[in-house]
Design a protein around this motif. Structure first.
Motif: not given
Length: 94
Positions: A25-26, A33-36, A56-62, A88-89
């Motif tokens: 997930v990208w 963020m709350s929705y993710v 948070l990993q999606v948010h910080h690492d992309g 997502a891929t």
């Protein structure tokens, strides 16, 4: 000796088939963020703490590997994430 490359090629093919598929997930500029985190909780059934950690990993690492499994299962997950409006891929490998 001409059979040797074919044996190696067949072995590499079998080995690559054993590697699990990963759902990635990208990060995007659209979804909150709350929705993710909500999507991770509701679709995957993870705890709020786990959903927060993944988000948070999606948010910080992309991006974040959210799940791994069979090709069919991960394809289904990718479609579900798209249905929720998430980017997502999938990829195969470690």
């Amino acid at each position: 000796m001409t059979a040797m490359p074919d044996v190696i090629s067949e072995f590499e093919t079998l080995e690559s088939q054993d590697k699990p598929w990963r759902l990635i997930v990208w990060n995007d500029p659209v979804n909150l963020m709350s929705y993710v985190a909500y999507v991770f909780r509701s679709y995957f059934g993870v705890s709020p703490e786990k959903a927060e950690k993944l988000m948070l990993q999606v948010h910080h690492d992309g991006f974040c590997t959210v799940r791994s499994g069979s090709r069919e299962a991960i394809e289904s997950d990718v479609q579900a994430m798209h249905g929720f409006g998430l980017n997502a891929t999938m990829t195969q490998g470690a």
